[in-house]
Design a protein around this motif. Structure first.
Motif, PDB file in Angstrom:
ATOM      1  N   LEU C  51      16.345   1.025  -0.005  1.00  0.00           N
ATOM      2  CA  LEU C  51      15.322   1.211   1.012  1.00  0.00           C
ATOM      3  C   LEU C  51      15.850   0.842   2.400  1.00  0.00           C
ATOM      4  O   LEU C  51      15.711   1.601   3.338  1.00  0.00           O
ATOM      5  CB  LEU C  51      14.108   0.356   0.685  1.00  0.00           C
ATOM      6  CG  LEU C  51      13.220   0.870  -0.440  1.00  0.00           C
ATOM      7  CD1 LEU C  51      12.306  -0.220  -0.923  1.00  0.00           C
ATOM      8  CD2 LEU C  51      12.404   2.043   0.035  1.00  0.00           C
ATOM      9  N   ALA C  52      16.438  -0.326   2.534  1.00  0.00           N
ATOM     10  CA  ALA C  52      16.840  -0.767   3.874  1.00  0.00           C
ATOM     11  C   ALA C  52      18.113  -1.601   3.784  1.00  0.00           C
ATOM     12  O   ALA C  52      18.964  -1.347   2.937  1.00  0.00           O
ATOM     13  CB  ALA C  52      15.709  -1.531   4.526  1.00  0.00           C
ATOM     14  N   THR C  94       7.389   0.498   3.066  1.00  0.00           N
ATOM     15  CA  THR C  94       6.384   0.845   4.065  1.00  0.00           C
ATOM     16  C   THR C  94       5.246   1.586   3.387  1.00  0.00           C
ATOM     17  O   THR C  94       5.362   2.012   2.241  1.00  0.00           O
ATOM     18  CB  THR C  94       6.997   1.729   5.149  1.00  0.00           C
ATOM     19  OG1 THR C  94       7.463   2.916   4.532  1.00  0.00           O
ATOM     20  CG2 THR C  94       8.146   1.046   5.837  1.00  0.00           C
ATOM     21  N   LYS C  96       4.264   4.466   3.981  1.00  0.00           N
ATOM     22  CA  LYS C  96       4.630   5.859   3.707  1.00  0.00           C
ATOM     23  C   LYS C  96       5.490   5.962   2.456  1.00  0.00           C
ATOM     24  O   LYS C  96       5.444   6.946   1.742  1.00  0.00           O
ATOM     25  CB  LYS C  96       5.388   6.422   4.916  1.00  0.00           C
ATOM     26  CG  LYS C  96       5.458   7.937   4.968  1.00  0.00           C
ATOM     27  CD  LYS C  96       6.036   8.367   6.297  1.00  0.00           C
ATOM     28  CE  LYS C  96       6.140   9.879   6.404  1.00  0.00           C
ATOM     29  NZ  LYS C  96       6.621  10.301   7.709  1.00  0.00           N
ATOM     30  N   MET C  97       6.293   4.924   2.205  1.00  0.00           N
ATOM     31  CA  MET C  97       7.222   4.977   1.071  1.00  0.00           C
ATOM     32  C   MET C  97       6.572   4.498  -0.218  1.00  0.00           C
ATOM     33  O   MET C  97       7.021   4.834  -1.307  1.00  0.00           O
ATOM     34  CB  MET C  97       8.449   4.099   1.400  1.00  0.00           C
ATOM     35  CG  MET C  97       9.634   4.282   0.470  1.00  0.00           C
ATOM     36  SD  MET C  97      10.259   5.960   0.499  1.00  0.00           S
ATOM     37  CE  MET C  97      11.136   6.007  -1.060  1.00  0.00           C
ATOM     38  N   TYR C 100       6.009   6.654  -3.257  1.00  0.00           N
ATOM     39  CA  TYR C 100       7.244   7.137  -3.894  1.00  0.00           C
ATOM     40  C   TYR C 100       7.884   6.046  -4.739  1.00  0.00           C
ATOM     41  O   TYR C 100       8.479   6.329  -5.772  1.00  0.00           O
ATOM     42  CB  TYR C 100       8.215   7.648  -2.839  1.00  0.00           C
ATOM     43  CG  TYR C 100       7.680   8.828  -2.094  1.00  0.00           C
ATOM     44  CD1 TYR C 100       7.798  10.108  -2.612  1.00  0.00           C
ATOM     45  CD2 TYR C 100       7.019   8.667  -0.891  1.00  0.00           C
ATOM     46  CE1 TYR C 100       7.276  11.191  -1.952  1.00  0.00           C
ATOM     47  CE2 TYR C 100       6.492   9.738  -0.214  1.00  0.00           C
ATOM     48  CZ  TYR C 100       6.625  11.004  -0.747  1.00  0.00           C
ATOM     49  OH  TYR C 100       6.094  12.075  -0.083  1.00  0.00           O
ATOM     50  N   SER C 130       3.258  -6.593  10.101  1.00  0.00           N
ATOM     51  CA  SER C 130       3.291  -5.251  10.682  1.00  0.00           C
ATOM     52  C   SER C 130       2.139  -4.413  10.128  1.00  0.00           C
ATOM     53  O   SER C 130       1.596  -4.689   9.068  1.00  0.00           O
ATOM     54  CB  SER C 130       4.612  -4.587  10.373  1.00  0.00           C
ATOM     55  OG  SER C 130       4.534  -3.213  10.647  1.00  0.00           O
ATOM     56  N   TYR C 131       1.813  -3.369  10.872  1.00  0.00           N
ATOM     57  CA  TYR C 131       0.703  -2.494  10.464  1.00  0.00           C
ATOM     58  C   TYR C 131       1.122  -1.493   9.395  1.00  0.00           C
ATOM     59  O   TYR C 131       0.318  -0.718   8.931  1.00  0.00           O
ATOM     60  CB  TYR C 131       0.168  -1.739  11.690  1.00  0.00           C
ATOM     61  CG  TYR C 131       1.226  -0.990  12.466  1.00  0.00           C
ATOM     62  CD1 TYR C 131       1.575   0.305  12.140  1.00  0.00           C
ATOM     63  CD2 TYR C 131       1.903  -1.598  13.524  1.00  0.00           C
ATOM     64  CE1 TYR C 131       2.552   0.981  12.828  1.00  0.00           C
ATOM     65  CE2 TYR C 131       2.876  -0.929  14.217  1.00  0.00           C
ATOM     66  CZ  TYR C 131       3.203   0.363  13.872  1.00  0.00           C
ATOM     67  OH  TYR C 131       4.183   1.023  14.543  1.00  0.00           O
ATOM     68  N   TYR C 132       2.402  -1.470   9.060  1.00  0.00           N
ATOM     69  CA  TYR C 132       2.864  -0.360   8.229  1.00  0.00           C
ATOM     70  C   TYR C 132       3.708  -0.835   7.061  1.00  0.00           C
ATOM     71  O   TYR C 132       4.455  -0.064   6.482  1.00  0.00           O
ATOM     72  CB  TYR C 132       3.661   0.615   9.100  1.00  0.00           C
ATOM     73  CG  TYR C 132       3.547   2.053   8.679  1.00  0.00           C
ATOM     74  CD1 TYR C 132       2.303   2.639   8.521  1.00  0.00           C
ATOM     75  CD2 TYR C 132       4.671   2.827   8.435  1.00  0.00           C
ATOM     76  CE1 TYR C 132       2.187   3.953   8.140  1.00  0.00           C
ATOM     77  CE2 TYR C 132       4.564   4.149   8.063  1.00  0.00           C
ATOM     78  CZ  TYR C 132       3.316   4.702   7.916  1.00  0.00           C
ATOM     79  OH  TYR C 132       3.204   5.997   7.536  1.00  0.00           O
ATOM     80  N   VAL C 133       3.638  -2.127   6.718  1.00  0.00           N
ATOM     81  CA  VAL C 133       4.527  -2.656   5.691  1.00  0.00           C
ATOM     82  C   VAL C 133       3.701  -3.195   4.529  1.00  0.00           C
ATOM     83  O   VAL C 133       2.692  -3.862   4.719  1.00  0.00           O
ATOM     84  CB  VAL C 133       5.420  -3.773   6.294  1.00  0.00           C
ATOM     85  CG1 VAL C 133       6.143  -4.536   5.207  1.00  0.00           C
ATOM     86  CG2 VAL C 133       6.421  -3.159   7.247  1.00  0.00           C
ATOM     87  N   PRO C 135       3.224  -5.823   1.843  1.00  0.00           N
ATOM     88  CA  PRO C 135       3.752  -7.187   1.735  1.00  0.00           C
ATOM     89  C   PRO C 135       4.217  -7.523   0.326  1.00  0.00           C
ATOM     90  O   PRO C 135       3.572  -8.271  -0.398  1.00  0.00           O
ATOM     91  CB  PRO C 135       2.572  -8.053   2.170  1.00  0.00           C
ATOM     92  CG  PRO C 135       1.380  -7.229   1.865  1.00  0.00           C
ATOM     93  CD  PRO C 135       1.760  -5.811   1.960  1.00  0.00           C
TER      94      PRO C 135
END
Lengths: 150, 350, 178, 365
Positions: C51-52, C94, C96-97, C100, C130-133, C135
């Motif tokens: 992922l990162a 995230t 979005k991910m 998946y 964050s608004y998009y992660v 936890p």
């Protein structure tokens, strides 16, 4: 630093052509929204400046207006230039620069995605980082969200 | 003594059965079963060993150590992998053609097993010495193309479909130069029997009289076994696992093992046709013929592994161009030159 | 409740004969399962899925010559989830991910395990507000081993694999846990 | 005439050669690409928003996690932007240490680029060799700051700590051995016939188009455009070093690849000079404990490993930034992917994407 900022003679020439622009002391140019496209076209096409590289495009949400920031570079002379456009808080819209620089395409989409600033005169203005159904524009100061911290 | 250990065992078994007063037909049947069991054991052990060898070899090529934790020096690594794969859940995608999807990993082993019948393991150690041995070899080996294709198609996955189509294109294209390259050898020998071909190399191996054919054969064989630089079918970085993408557990294990069985087979053919089969070089006949044969096979396998861990992958259109525009004309030229050479030799009276 | 050769507690709990049959079948298969678990523990194939940042340490550096995951036989990175056993969640998930990640986990055949690598996969890490992660990976999928760090060293990943192996083979992993 | 059908292939978000969670929707006519629509954002963590809730110093670790392959460069870009805003003069020794660390980071990043490109083309061995040598750099970083990947070594006004005693000898040994390793890659990867056949004349990037689309870094230089901020607009102490800027001729995948290998050689040259010139002195300027830059904004660019890395920092006079925007080179380099992939095959999409050398942490921010 050598060849970094734009000489003041060039700025004076620009001032004559576009009387509406304002130049701050650190040579940042503020352009009215209506003249943006013709101003940018002049910067790109005039061989005296030849700003062929739009390096950065972003926006800031100030308390009373949105500001879109453009950073231009001229490979020929090594000039750099920062231009700003101030937009109103309600339904901010600015003309798109995709017809001049290809690099504006993704960066405008990013600004639209995170700020909700509309770029007119371009196609495919969709969200790029967030998913399509995302509510709100996160980089606006009034964006509310729930973080994951427990 | 060691030379004839397997042949002697067969004779002993036959005589034992005859002494027990059983008819000769019964003895033949028992011997056949023993041979099949022996070959199956050979395949199973060598495939497991070669998988381990490949991983170890890759590690050494890449400045690593490779598996060394499971069993002595990691020898049981593949066994552990097999144990795990057997016990994995079998997933059949909803869109897949269930029967074909489940059948193909089993069928992929059929051509390989059939081919081992004509493998000349050593002097007098060939299960069925067909008089069309080489022809039989190619005829049966080509069947696996259909199985690869069907397996990829049945998965109902776009990546698998692309991989399957690539498999068909690649395997058919490279069958042609491979067969043409071997024609040179067969012309010299005048027989397609495996034992005849080996015996014809008493004086000089065909790798020296037919070097071009050998090179073409090795290239085409790499493509036939789908190994780098011709592993387009699997294409890890492009189409992930090609036709096997939807196969997990035992299904995947079967594809995986069949690939290695095929690797053994192409090495066997290279050894038989070009490296003198079971014949001992430099008169070192005190080492049994089957040991020589195994050594030569493993040398060829090592060469193929060497290729795999050195070369990058070729692109699909380059693969086709290379096959049809370079290898086929070259192999045709090789046949032509071989023919002229034979004519001249005969004219001299050799 | 004690289990004897003749009677199993399940027979006291229910009269459903098919259920009793199933439980007894599992019990009969237990020794075989032990052998399989031995094999599974020695052959954990990770899903090639990064992922990162942690993917660089967890998948690349761990496989590389210095740390050499292949010694344990775990170097077979399968890019298709159908052939993988372990999912190494290496990095921030995230919003979005997230679908998946769940889907990849569901596509893996049983038995399967998850290692949550790095503070992002454990709790959201530095991006937790964050608004998009998401936890933590355990909000989405069950996690077997957590590897703390940002990003963890490859040695830590090796240790995580060792712990997972012990867990799969049925050994007591956390002896001193209180 | 056979009727063909266009098929849509989803490459990603989980795919071995998208270098992370990147998604390309490929429309294909048999294996030929007619459209490649990139979809990013699978790693969007909202770093720019988080920056508004952090102090200036607290934001440094977040820059590591943007381009985690070249963390030192990202650190440097940010701290230099804040220094420019606050007009802090950085001690000379700190500048040299920054140059050494930045160039090491650039080599580490290019090693990953070269290695993963080798995997994309199909040769895994090259990747292992690159990682073997990258470990040496990781060791050096560990000596400097105790971390391997996410370093956070730079501080506003200097660097966190002085170099340890054993660093310079280890670095010199690395500098001595690295050129022969680069020759090894040239032999194993660059010199390979198949590799060349796969990459030469593939994914041609015209220099004019590249400039128009804002593509920068080795990708731009491979097209033959001389634009390296270390030369054209020297920041830090880069004007004191003698090095060349490698340029490509055709602008294809092969040029983009070889440019990186050549740049590694130049970086080694810069580090050697920096070690020789390294002055004594403090490594940290006198900066207040609580940083409150004057209200205003600043845009600062450095030459990152992937291209021009810019930080736009807006201050309102408080101890937290009002807004931070990062010009991420990978993000902008991707903008031209669709045009670049059209007409090529699936295998070439992998080759082109790999040659652009993106890192998803930076693309999605």
């Amino acid at each position: 630093m050598p060849g970094s900022s734009i000489p003041s003679t060039v700025i004076d020439g620009l001032k004559d052509k576009f009387p509406a622009i304002e130049v701050s002391e650190n040579l940042t140019i503020t352009v009215p929204e209506a003249e943006l496209l013709s101003f940018m076209r002049e910067l790109r096409d005039n061989p005296d400046y030849d700003f062929n590289f739009l390096t950065n495009l972003t926006a800031v949400d100030y308390p009373d207006n949105f500001t879109v920031i453009y950073n231009l570079v001229s490979f020929k002379y090594g000039y750099t230039l920062m231009a700003k456009v101030n937009l109103g808080k309600d339904e901010p819209a600015v003309s798109s620069l995709t017809s001049l620089w290809g690099s504006a395409d993704w960066q405008e989409r990013e600004v639209y995605d995170l700020f909700g600033i509309i770029f007119t005169g371009r196609h495919n203005l969709t969200r790029i980082l967030l998913e399509d159904g995302f509510a709100g524009y996160p980089l606006r100061k009034d964006f509310q969200w729930v973080g994951g911290r427990e | 003594m060691v030379e004839n250990i397997f042949v002697g065992f067969a004779e002993w078994l036959r005589s034992l059965l005859a002494a027990a007063g059983l008819p000769a037909l019964f003895g033949d049947i028992v011997l056949m079963i023993v041979k099949v069991a022996g070959i199956l054991a050979f395949i199973a052990i060598s495939v497991l060993w070669i998988v381990y060898m490949e991983r170890k070899m890759a590690a050494y090529f890449q400045a690593r150590i490779g598996p060394n934790r499971v069993g002595p020096r990691g020898l049981l690594q593949t066994a552990a992998d097999m144990g795990k794969l057997i016990s994995k859940e079998i997933i059949i995608p909803r869109a897949a053609d269930k029967i074909v999807f489940l059948l193909m990993p089993v069928l992929i082993f059929v051509p390989s097993l059939l081919l081992f019948a004509v493998v000349p393991f050593g002097k007098n150690m060939i299960a069925v010495d067909l008089n069309v041995g080489v022809f039989y070899f190619f005829a049966v080996a080509s069947v696996s193309t259909i199985i690869f294709w069907a397996g990829g198609w049945a998965s109902a996955n776009k990546y698998a479909l692309i991989g399957a189509m690539r498999a068909v294109a690649q395997m058919i294209s490279y069958e042609v130069p491979m067969v043409l390259a071997i024609l040179g050898v067969i012309m010299i020998v005048g027989s397609m029997k495996m034992s005849d071909i080996i015996n014809a190399q008493q004086n000089v191996w065909f790798i020296f009289t037919q070097p071009v054919a050998f090179i073409i054969y090795v290239i085409a064989a790499t493509a036939e076994t789908n190994r780098t630089p011709f592993d387009l079918l699997e294409g890890e970085s492009e189409i992930i696992a090609g036709p096997f993408i939807e196969y997990g557990g035992m299904g995947f294990a079967m594809w995986f093992l069949a690939e290695y069985a095929n690797l053994i087979l192409v090495s066997v053919l290279a050894t038989t046709l070009f490296l003198g089969g079971w014949l001992a070089p430099f008169g070192l006949t005190f080492i049994p013929s089957w040991v020589w044969f195994l050594l030569k096979i493993y040398f060829m396998i090592w060469v193929f592994m060497w290729f795999r861990w050195t070369y990058p992958r070729i692109r699909v259109d380059q693969l086709m161009n290379f096959g049809w525009k370079v290898l086929v004309p070259l192999s045709l030229a090789n046949i032509f030159v071989t023919g002229i050479g034979m004519f001249i030799y005969r004219a001299i009276g050799w | 409740m004690d289990v004897t050769r003749e009677q199993h507690p399940i027979e006291k709990m229910t009269n459903d004969s098919s259920l009793i049959q199933q439980v007894k079948r599992v019990i009969h298969l237990a020794p075989l399962e032990k052998i399989f678990n031995l094999a599974r523990g020695y052959s954990l194939w990770p899903l090639g899925f990064g992922l990162a940042c942690c993917a660089i340490e967890g998948l690349m550096a761990t496989n590389a010559p210095r740390f050499d995951l292949s010694r344990f036989g775990y170097e077979v990175l399968r890019s298709s989830p159908r052939q993988a056993d372990v999912m190494l969640v290496a990095g921030t998930i995230t919003n979005k991910m997230a679908p998946y990640v769940v889907r990849l986990y569901e596509q893996m055949p049983e038995p399967k395990w998850v290692i949550a690598m790095g503070s992002c996969a454990i709790s959201g890490g530095p991006f937790v507000d964050s608004y998009y992660v998401v936890p933590g990976a355990d909000k989405l999928i069950p996690v077997d081993v957590y590897v703390p760090g940002c990003s963890p060293r490859p040695d830590a990943v090796l240790h995580a694999f060792m712990m997972l192996r012990d867990k799969v083979q049925g050994k007591v992993v956390l002896e001193n846990a209180r | 005439m056979l009727r063909t059908e266009e098929i849509t292939l989803n490459m990603g978000p989980q795919h071995p050669s998208t270098h992370g969670v990147f998604h390309v929707v490929l429309k294909m006519d048999h294996e030929v690409i007619t459209e490649a629509r990139p979809i990013c954002g699978y790693l969007h963590r909202g770093i720019e928003k988080l920056a508004e809730a952090r102090t200036y110093t607290q934001f440094i670790p977040y820059t590591d996690r943007l381009d985690y392959l070249a963390a030192m460069l990202n650190n440097t870009g940010y701290v230099q932007a804040v220094e420019k805003l606050m007009e802090i003069e950085v001690p000379e020794r700190a500048e040299y240490i920054r140059v050494i660390c930045c160039e090491l980071s650039r080599i580490a990043s290019h090693l990953i680029a070269v290695g993963t490109y080798s995997v994309d083309i199909g040769g895994i061995t090259g990747f292992m060799y690159c990682l073997r040598d990258r470990e040496r750099i990781m060791d050096l970083f560990e000596m400097v700051c105790g971390s391997r990947l996410t370093l956070s070594y730079m501080r506003i006004g200097g660097v966190a700590e002085d170099l340890p005693d054993e660093f310079i000898p280890a670095l010199c040994q690395f500098l001595d051995e690295m050129p022969s390793r680069l020759d090894e890659y040239d032999g194993l990867i660059t010199g390979n016939e198949i590799f060349q056949a796969r990459t030469k004349h593939v994914g041609l990037l015209d220099p004019g188009v590249a400039i128009n689309y804002g593509i920068s870094g080795p990708n731009l230089r491979a097209s033959g455009v001389f634009w390296d901020l270390r030369k054209n607009r020297p920041y830090s102490v880069y004007d004191r070093f003698d090095f060349e800027v490698p340029l490509g001729k055709r602008g294809d995948c092969f040029d983009r690849f070889t440019c990186r290998i050549k740049e590694m050689r130049q970086s080694l040259k810069i580090i050697r000079q920096a070690v020789e010139q390294l002055p004594e002195g403090p490594v940290m300027a006198k900066v207040p404990k609580v940083l409150k830059p004057p209200a205003g904004d600043v845009y600062h660019e450095i030459e990152g490993a992937k291209g021009i890395l810019g930080y736009y920092v807006v201050s309102d006079g408080s101890n937290k930034p009002y807004r931070i925007h990062v010009r991420r080179p990978s993000f902008i380099n991707l903008g031209f992917l669709n045009e670049l992939c059209k007409g090529w095959k699936i295998a070439d999409v992998v080759a082109i994407l790999g040659s652009l050398d993106i890192v998803l942490g930076e693309v999605d921010c």
